[in-house]
Design a protein around this motif. Structure first.
Motif, PDB file in Angstrom:
ATOM      1  N   MET A   1     -15.083 112.698 -14.154  1.00  0.00           N
ATOM      2  CA  MET A   1     -15.134 111.246 -14.295  1.00  0.00           C
ATOM      3  C   MET A   1     -16.066 110.669 -13.230  1.00  0.00           C
ATOM      4  O   MET A   1     -15.993 111.039 -12.063  1.00  0.00           O
ATOM      5  CB  MET A   1     -13.729 110.653 -14.163  1.00  0.00           C
ATOM      6  N   SER A   2     -16.951 109.784 -13.632  1.00  0.00           N
ATOM      7  CA  SER A   2     -17.915 109.191 -12.708  1.00  0.00           C
ATOM      8  C   SER A   2     -17.235 108.233 -11.738  1.00  0.00           C
ATOM      9  O   SER A   2     -16.106 107.783 -11.966  1.00  0.00           O
ATOM     10  CB  SER A   2     -18.988 108.433 -13.488  1.00  0.00           C
ATOM     11  N   ALA A   3     -17.937 107.923 -10.648  1.00  0.00           N
ATOM     12  CA  ALA A   3     -17.404 106.985  -9.663  1.00  0.00           C
ATOM     13  C   ALA A   3     -17.168 105.614 -10.293  1.00  0.00           C
ATOM     14  O   ALA A   3     -16.167 104.940  -9.999  1.00  0.00           O
ATOM     15  CB  ALA A   3     -18.368 106.874  -8.489  1.00  0.00           C
ATOM     16  N   GLU A   4     -18.074 105.218 -11.168  1.00  0.00           N
ATOM     17  CA  GLU A   4     -17.915 103.913 -11.832  1.00  0.00           C
ATOM     18  C   GLU A   4     -16.684 103.900 -12.722  1.00  0.00           C
ATOM     19  O   GLU A   4     -15.924 102.917 -12.745  1.00  0.00           O
ATOM     20  CB  GLU A   4     -19.175 103.595 -12.662  1.00  0.00           C
ATOM     21  N   SER A   5     -16.450 105.003 -13.437  1.00  0.00           N
ATOM     22  CA  SER A   5     -15.273 105.077 -14.308  1.00  0.00           C
ATOM     23  C   SER A   5     -13.992 105.063 -13.483  1.00  0.00           C
ATOM     24  O   SER A   5     -12.992 104.447 -13.886  1.00  0.00           O
ATOM     25  CB  SER A   5     -15.323 106.348 -15.162  1.00  0.00           C
ATOM     26  N   ARG A   6     -14.013 105.716 -12.330  1.00  0.00           N
ATOM     27  CA  ARG A   6     -12.828 105.711 -11.479  1.00  0.00           C
ATOM     28  C   ARG A   6     -12.540 104.323 -10.926  1.00  0.00           C
ATOM     29  O   ARG A   6     -11.380 103.937 -10.765  1.00  0.00           O
ATOM     30  CB  ARG A   6     -12.991 106.732 -10.353  1.00  0.00           C
ATOM     31  N   GLU A   7     -13.569 103.573 -10.635  1.00  0.00           N
ATOM     32  CA  GLU A   7     -13.353 102.204 -10.167  1.00  0.00           C
ATOM     33  C   GLU A   7     -12.697 101.361 -11.258  1.00  0.00           C
ATOM     34  O   GLU A   7     -11.824 100.539 -10.978  1.00  0.00           O
ATOM     35  CB  GLU A   7     -14.677 101.585  -9.719  1.00  0.00           C
ATOM     36  N   VAL A   8     -13.124 101.583 -12.505  1.00  0.00           N
ATOM     37  CA  VAL A   8     -12.507 100.859 -13.624  1.00  0.00           C
ATOM     38  C   VAL A   8     -11.045 101.274 -13.769  1.00  0.00           C
ATOM     39  O   VAL A   8     -10.154 100.420 -13.949  1.00  0.00           O
ATOM     40  CB  VAL A   8     -13.281 101.145 -14.931  1.00  0.00           C
ATOM     41  N   LYS A   9     -10.769 102.576 -13.685  1.00  0.00           N
ATOM     42  CA  LYS A   9      -9.395 103.075 -13.795  1.00  0.00           C
ATOM     43  C   LYS A   9      -8.533 102.557 -12.652  1.00  0.00           C
ATOM     44  O   LYS A   9      -7.344 102.254 -12.833  1.00  0.00           O
ATOM     45  CB  LYS A   9      -9.388 104.602 -13.802  1.00  0.00           C
ATOM     46  N   LEU A  10      -9.117 102.460 -11.464  1.00  0.00           N
ATOM     47  CA  LEU A  10      -8.376 101.949 -10.318  1.00  0.00           C
ATOM     48  C   LEU A  10      -7.984 100.492 -10.537  1.00  0.00           C
ATOM     49  O   LEU A  10      -6.858 100.087 -10.214  1.00  0.00           O
ATOM     50  CB  LEU A  10      -9.228 102.084  -9.054  1.00  0.00           C
ATOM     51  N   ALA A  11      -8.881  99.714 -11.101  1.00  0.00           N
ATOM     52  CA  ALA A  11      -8.577  98.318 -11.405  1.00  0.00           C
ATOM     53  C   ALA A  11      -7.471  98.211 -12.452  1.00  0.00           C
ATOM     54  O   ALA A  11      -6.618  97.319 -12.383  1.00  0.00           O
ATOM     55  CB  ALA A  11      -9.841  97.602 -11.890  1.00  0.00           C
ATOM     56  N   GLU A  12      -7.458  99.144 -13.390  1.00  0.00           N
ATOM     57  CA  GLU A  12      -6.393  99.144 -14.404  1.00  0.00           C
ATOM     58  C   GLU A  12      -5.050  99.488 -13.779  1.00  0.00           C
ATOM     59  O   GLU A  12      -4.012  98.951 -14.181  1.00  0.00           O
ATOM     60  CB  GLU A  12      -6.725 100.157 -15.500  1.00  0.00           C
ATOM     61  N   ALA A  13      -5.055 100.389 -12.794  1.00  0.00           N
ATOM     62  CA  ALA A  13      -3.809 100.816 -12.161  1.00  0.00           C
ATOM     63  C   ALA A  13      -3.224  99.746 -11.266  1.00  0.00           C
ATOM     64  O   ALA A  13      -2.002  99.669 -11.097  1.00  0.00           O
ATOM     65  CB  ALA A  13      -4.055 102.087 -11.346  1.00  0.00           C
ATOM     66  N   LEU A  14      -4.097  98.918 -10.686  1.00  0.00           N
ATOM     67  CA  LEU A  14      -3.663  97.900  -9.718  1.00  0.00           C
ATOM     68  C   LEU A  14      -4.233  96.537 -10.110  1.00  0.00           C
ATOM     69  O   LEU A  14      -5.003  95.929  -9.364  1.00  0.00           O
ATOM     70  CB  LEU A  14      -4.114  98.282  -8.307  1.00  0.00           C
TER      71      LEU A  14
END
Length: 283
Positions: A1-14
């Motif tokens: 998973m790319s860094a950009e995708s992880r940032e999106v997932k992090l926003a979804e988690a929090l």
């Protein structure tokens, strides 16, 4: 998973905690600055009594409390550093860059699930592809102190989740089968780990119920981290060292717990070496 995708997932988690997200990103930047590495490959979290289990070239030592939102671990048997460790891979001649947490925080200390997994999320934002989560657990089977169990699956009995909001993550296959197969030759058991909040241990009736439900080992950690990492695209595997025999007629002395953990060091080291070799081969 790319860094950009992880940032999106992090926003979804929090979704309701932009300040926490900013702390996590700042923590990852701090790790990058102090280690001189743009990214790491593997997160290793060492459980009770296992903080001295690893060997390798230490690139940097970062007090965990230096990371925004990560309290210094206070539980007995836990260290307080995040190590950047270079583990050489003999066959390929390469190096796997590891982040090694010598301790962790727990729900029973009064921390929220968000705080408990803060370090794991920082590691994910540092680019780790995989995580090895270890712990010392109470055994519900007729095993021996020091037996190492490969975590095949888990049961979350903590009543908690690392997510804030409607984050519907599929965790049916959370424990990575390929990585687990690499660890398996270095373990004597495999089975199901259950988390309870603690800090009190389970009653006899609870132990009987857990065992009847297919649980093999029980503890107070690991599961929150595994779920949070999985949601961010990090492959997860785990080891649980038998440090207590729940149905023994004799209580387990703390010295026995530490001795059991120390006895597992060689197998844990060999498992990590093979895991690093597998990751290096996948680059």
């Amino acid at each position: 998973m790319s860094a950009e995708s992880r940032e999106v997932k992090l926003a979804e988690a929090l979704p309701h905690a932009p300040g926490v997200r900013e702390e996590i990103v700042a923590g990852a930047q701090l790790v990058q600055e102090r280690t001189g590495l743009a990214g790491h490959d593997l997160l290793i979290t060492l459980g009770s009594g296992l903080r001295d289990a690893l060997e390798g070239e230490v690139r940097a030592r970062i007090p965990l409390a230096d990371l925004p939102g990560v309290p210094a671990p206070a539980a007995e048997g836990h260290g307080g550093e995040l190590l950047s460790l270079d583990i050489p891979v003999a066959d390929s001649g390469g190096t796997v860059h590891c982040l090694v947490a010598t301790g962790r925080n727990h729900l029973y200390e009064g921390f929220s699930p968000t705080t408990v997994v803060q370090l794991s999320r920082v590691a994910a934002m540092c680019g780790v592809r995989a995580a090895l989560l270890t712990n010392a657990g109470g055994c519900l089977r007729e095993w021996e102190l020091g037996d190492i169990m490969l975590i095949d699956n888990h049961v979350n009995l903590s009543g908690e989740s690392p997510f804030e909001g409607a984050v519907f993550v599929d965790i049916w296959k959370i424990w990575d089968e390929e990585l687990s197969s690499v660890l398996a030759p270095h373990t004597s058991r495999r089975g199901v780990y259950a988390i309870m909040r603690g800090p009190e241990f389970q009653t006899e009736a609870e132990s009987i119920l857990l065992r009847a439900g297919g649980v093999d080992m029980v503890g107070m950690s690991t599961v929150m981290e595994a779920i949070a990492l999985h949601q961010l695209g990090v492959r997860v595997c785990g080891l649980s060292v038998t440090s207590d025999l729940s149905f023994s007629s004799q209580p387990t002395a703390h010295e026995d717990v530490l001795a059991a953990a120390r006895g597992s060091y060689p197998a844990v080291r060999e498992a990590i070496d093979d895991l690093c070799a597998a990751l290096a081969a996948q680059v």
